[in-house]
Design a protein around this motif. Sequence first.
Motif, PDB file in Angstrom:
ATOM      1  N   VAL A   1       0.840  -1.199   0.000  1.00 43.25           N
ATOM      2  CA  VAL A   1       0.000   0.000   0.000  1.00 43.25           C
ATOM      3  C   VAL A   1       0.881   1.257   0.000  1.00 43.25           C
ATOM      4  N   TYR A   2       1.915   1.262   0.828  1.00 44.48           N
ATOM      5  CA  TYR A   2       2.822   2.406   0.883  1.00 44.48           C
ATOM      6  C   TYR A   2       3.575   2.577  -0.422  1.00 44.48           C
ATOM      7  N   TYR A   3       3.948   1.464  -1.039  1.00 38.33           N
ATOM      8  CA  TYR A   3       4.676   1.521  -2.308  1.00 38.33           C
ATOM      9  C   TYR A   3       3.835   2.231  -3.365  1.00 38.33           C
ATOM     10  N   GLU A   4       2.569   1.874  -3.444  1.00 38.96           N
ATOM     11  CA  GLU A   4       1.674   2.492  -4.428  1.00 38.96           C
ATOM     12  C   GLU A   4       1.389   3.943  -4.067  1.00 38.96           C
ATOM     13  N   GLN A   5       1.204   4.217  -2.781  1.00 37.93           N
ATOM     14  CA  GLN A   5       0.947   5.591  -2.358  1.00 37.93           C
ATOM     15  C   GLN A   5       2.119   6.499  -2.698  1.00 37.93           C
ATOM     16  N   PHE A   6       3.306   5.965  -2.565  1.00 43.25           N
ATOM     17  CA  PHE A   6       4.493   6.766  -2.854  1.00 43.25           C
ATOM     18  C   PHE A   6       4.522   7.183  -4.316  1.00 43.25           C
ATOM     19  N   TRP A   7       4.334   6.236  -5.215  1.00 42.67           N
ATOM     20  CA  TRP A   7       4.431   6.545  -6.642  1.00 42.67           C
ATOM     21  C   TRP A   7       3.227   7.332  -7.134  1.00 42.67           C
ATOM     22  N   LYS A   8       2.036   6.966  -6.667  1.00 43.67           N
ATOM     23  CA  LYS A   8       0.833   7.641  -7.166  1.00 43.67           C
ATOM     24  C   LYS A   8       0.596   8.980  -6.477  1.00 43.67           C
ATOM     25  N   GLY A   9       0.967   9.058  -5.211  1.00 39.45           N
ATOM     26  CA  GLY A   9       0.712  10.292  -4.481  1.00 39.45           C
ATOM     27  C   GLY A   9       1.829  11.306  -4.598  1.00 39.45           C
ATOM     28  N   ARG A  10       3.061  10.853  -4.613  1.00 40.67           N
ATOM     29  CA  ARG A  10       4.197  11.781  -4.630  1.00 40.67           C
ATOM     30  C   ARG A  10       4.761  11.986  -6.035  1.00 40.67           C
ATOM     31  N   VAL A  11       4.556  11.016  -6.913  1.00 44.09           N
ATOM     32  CA  VAL A  11       4.970  11.157  -8.315  1.00 44.09           C
ATOM     33  C   VAL A  11       3.681  11.222  -9.123  1.00 44.09           C
ATOM     34  N   SER A  12       3.391  12.385  -9.708  1.00 44.29           N
ATOM     35  CA  SER A  12       2.034  12.711 -10.144  1.00 44.29           C
ATOM     36  C   SER A  12       1.489  11.914 -11.320  1.00 44.29           C
ATOM     37  N   ASN A  13       2.327  11.520 -12.298  1.00 42.97           N
ATOM     38  CA  ASN A  13       1.759  10.817 -13.446  1.00 42.97           C
ATOM     39  C   ASN A  13       2.616   9.610 -13.820  1.00 42.97           C
ATOM     40  N   GLU A  14       2.066   8.742 -14.654  1.00 41.98           N
ATOM     41  CA  GLU A  14       2.703   7.474 -14.992  1.00 41.98           C
ATOM     42  C   GLU A  14       4.060   7.672 -15.668  1.00 41.98           C
ATOM     43  N   ARG A  15       4.158   8.679 -16.552  1.00 35.97           N
ATOM     44  CA  ARG A  15       5.429   8.889 -17.253  1.00 35.97           C
ATOM     45  C   ARG A  15       6.536   9.257 -16.265  1.00 35.97           C
ATOM     46  N   GLU A  16       6.201  10.149 -15.314  1.00 27.78           N
ATOM     47  CA  GLU A  16       7.194  10.508 -14.302  1.00 27.78           C
ATOM     48  C   GLU A  16       7.534   9.311 -13.433  1.00 27.78           C
ATOM     49  N   ARG A  17       6.518   8.499 -13.140  1.00 27.10           N
ATOM     50  CA  ARG A  17       6.776   7.310 -12.322  1.00 27.10           C
ATOM     51  C   ARG A  17       7.732   6.369 -13.027  1.00 27.10           C
ATOM     52  N   GLU A  18       7.475   6.127 -14.314  1.00 25.88           N
ATOM     53  CA  GLU A  18       8.352   5.223 -15.060  1.00 25.88           C
ATOM     54  C   GLU A  18       9.780   5.759 -15.108  1.00 25.88           C
ATOM     55  N   GLY A  19       9.916   7.063 -15.299  1.00 25.12           N
ATOM     56  CA  GLY A  19      11.245   7.640 -15.346  1.00 25.12           C
ATOM     57  C   GLY A  19      11.967   7.533 -14.018  1.00 25.12           C
ATOM     58  N   ALA A  20      11.232   7.785 -12.939  1.00 23.39           N
ATOM     59  CA  ALA A  20      11.834   7.707 -11.606  1.00 23.39           C
ATOM     60  C   ALA A  20      12.196   6.266 -11.261  1.00 23.39           C
ATOM     61  N   GLU A  21      11.317   5.340 -11.578  1.00 23.78           N
ATOM     62  CA  GLU A  21      11.605   3.934 -11.301  1.00 23.78           C
ATOM     63  C   GLU A  21      12.820   3.461 -12.085  1.00 23.78           C
ATOM     64  N   ASP A  22      12.932   3.914 -13.328  1.00 21.34           N
ATOM     65  CA  ASP A  22      14.107   3.551 -14.129  1.00 21.34           C
ATOM     66  C   ASP A  22      15.389   4.094 -13.499  1.00 21.34           C
ATOM     67  N   LYS A  23      15.344   5.325 -12.999  1.00 21.56           N
ATOM     68  CA  LYS A  23      16.525   5.903 -12.336  1.00 21.56           C
ATOM     69  C   LYS A  23      16.894   5.098 -11.093  1.00 21.56           C
ATOM     70  N   PHE A  24      15.871   4.737 -10.327  1.00 23.31           N
ATOM     71  CA  PHE A  24      16.119   3.953  -9.128  1.00 23.31           C
ATOM     72  C   PHE A  24      16.757   2.619  -9.491  1.00 23.31           C
ATOM     73  N   TRP A  25      16.192   1.974 -10.479  1.00 24.21           N
ATOM     74  CA  TRP A  25      16.696   0.650 -10.863  1.00 24.21           C
ATOM     75  C   TRP A  25      18.128   0.738 -11.405  1.00 24.21           C
ATOM     76  N   ASP A  26      18.406   1.758 -12.193  1.00 26.29           N
ATOM     77  CA  ASP A  26      19.756   1.934 -12.725  1.00 26.29           C
ATOM     78  C   ASP A  26      20.765   2.143 -11.581  1.00 26.29           C
ATOM     79  N   ALA A  27      20.356   2.916 -10.573  1.00 25.08           N
ATOM     80  CA  ALA A  27      21.237   3.154  -9.433  1.00 25.08           C
ATOM     81  C   ALA A  27      21.500   1.862  -8.669  1.00 25.08           C
ATOM     82  N   LEU A  28      20.461   1.054  -8.517  1.00 20.53           N
ATOM     83  CA  LEU A  28      20.622  -0.228  -7.831  1.00 20.53           C
ATOM     84  C   LEU A  28      21.516  -1.173  -8.628  1.00 20.53           C
ATOM     85  N   GLU A  29      21.306  -1.224  -9.922  1.00 20.19           N
ATOM     86  CA  GLU A  29      22.131  -2.080 -10.787  1.00 20.19           C
ATOM     87  C   GLU A  29      23.601  -1.682 -10.712  1.00 20.19           C
ATOM     88  N   LYS A  30      23.851  -0.388 -10.689  1.00 20.59           N
ATOM     89  CA  LYS A  30      25.230   0.098 -10.669  1.00 20.59           C
ATOM     90  C   LYS A  30      25.943  -0.323  -9.384  1.00 20.59           C
TER      91      LYS A  30
END
Length: 544
Positions: free
Chosen positions: A191-220
């Motif tokens: 529930v918190y995971y969804e609230q974070f992306w939907k509530g704090r990151v306003s639209n799907e495109r921004e969410r996808e971009g932010a998630e990609d940045k997070f994943w790239d940082a983790l991969e690195k």
Amino acid sequence: MGEIRSPYFSLGQYNYGDNSDIHSPYFSYGGGDYHGDNAEIHPPYSSAGDYHGDNAEIHQTYSSAGDYAAEIHPPYSSAGDYFGDNAEIHSPYSSAGDYLADNTEIHSEALFHQHISGNSYKAQQFAEHGKVTRHVRAALNYEQESDVCIYRVGKALRKSNKAMYSPRQISIGPIHNGNRNLRFMERKKYVYYEQFWKGRVSNEREREGAEDKFWDALEKDKDKIRQCYEDGSHEIEKSEDFLGLILYDAIFIFELFLKYNEDKDGEVFKKDSILKEPGLRLAIRRDLILLENQLPFFILEKLYDLLPENTKGKDTEFKTLACSYFKRHLPSNLPPAETTPKHFTDLVRSLLSFTRNGKSVEQIKSFHSATRLRQAGVKFKIPRERDCLLDVDFSRLRTEFYIPKLEIDGNTERLFRNLMALEKRLYPGQEYICHYINLLSILVVKPKDAKLLMENKIVIHNDKDAVRDLIYSLSSVHTIDSHSCYHDIFSAVDDYYKSSWATNPAYFIEEFFGNFWKGVATVSAAGLLILTSVQTICAILGLR
């Protein structure tokens, strides 16, 4: 963590156990040996597939295939040998792919004549004429052991009280992931995971971009993240599963901390499915401090920095946000240490003990309980300005012993046990929390000592026996020696005690009339002395 006093080199699979202490060069590659519990190795030993059992000790040359050995004192060479925890190696050691278990100690040099390829640091840089040079640890690229900061506590501690180190409500990180008893909070985390992306990151495109940045940082940093966890502490092998778990739990922590920070009048708590329950809020905070229930702090900082500024609110640094969450529940006004903490357990230790940093640790020579000190005229007080729990002081001029207030609740033992377990592994020689517990155990020997501290508002609790038992339990968790960062205070107290006891009538009251039998003995002795004196005087007068 282990202490390495000379070069250590290895290739391939490894597992270095708890508190390994290596006093001389050790080289290994290939293979997969396991060295058993408390093995002590002194003489030459050669074997293939030998098993050296717990506390095994071999005092003479031993050669065998598949033999079971006890204690080994001379040089040891093997492929595939098994040595147990606390192995101690006192002589040259050479092996291919050995597994060094907990508390391994190597006291002498190892000869290394194998060719090692695939490592930028050449083996010949360490070896000259068959002898490995010492004190070149800083040059090593092989730093996995020093990176380990999240691990399961030792078997002895878990056996003594497993509940003190295991989460009761929520699992963070891979060690306790999949615990069926924690499934309720897994749903809440989603529930918190969804609230974070939907509530704090306003639209799907921004969410996808932010998630990609997070994943790239983790991969690195995936290798660096894995190296923070001790080998064998968890069973998540797939990289995607491991990084996915780190991301999932990191987002939960961000959302939780941000909601805490946004709550001004309790309205956020009232509307939230987790925060509206005080008991659940408390349980989550307690679990986030547990040593086995951690994420590496550096990756949390890195991911938090990727968030848009408007998402972070007023706290643009993650350390500030984390401190505001934990300091609500800690008796500390200190800022954290300037260095990046290893995880939340380390952060809490920093908030409690940073003023002790750099204090010399020396031996305590004299011990006096709280009631003994009171009888000598010492007054126990709470300092007016308290920066942290460990700020203990003694004023000989005013005969005042200043000890910050300690509020004991249902989480006190868990908190201190985990902080002490962290210090014993990662901060040898700087075990300030352990020293604080040691100080309390010296002052509180009997329930009457606990009662004295309770009467002076130093300890907040309603049961003197429970306080004494808690302090005794904590002091027995680890072997606490007589060295302390409070040695100067103990010395000053002892000097005062020795100079004041003879002039203080309270001392005599306790010493000679402390209980019924002491009183009877004192009166009897005094009466006998008087009668003897009268008899002597009468005898002298009779002679005249």
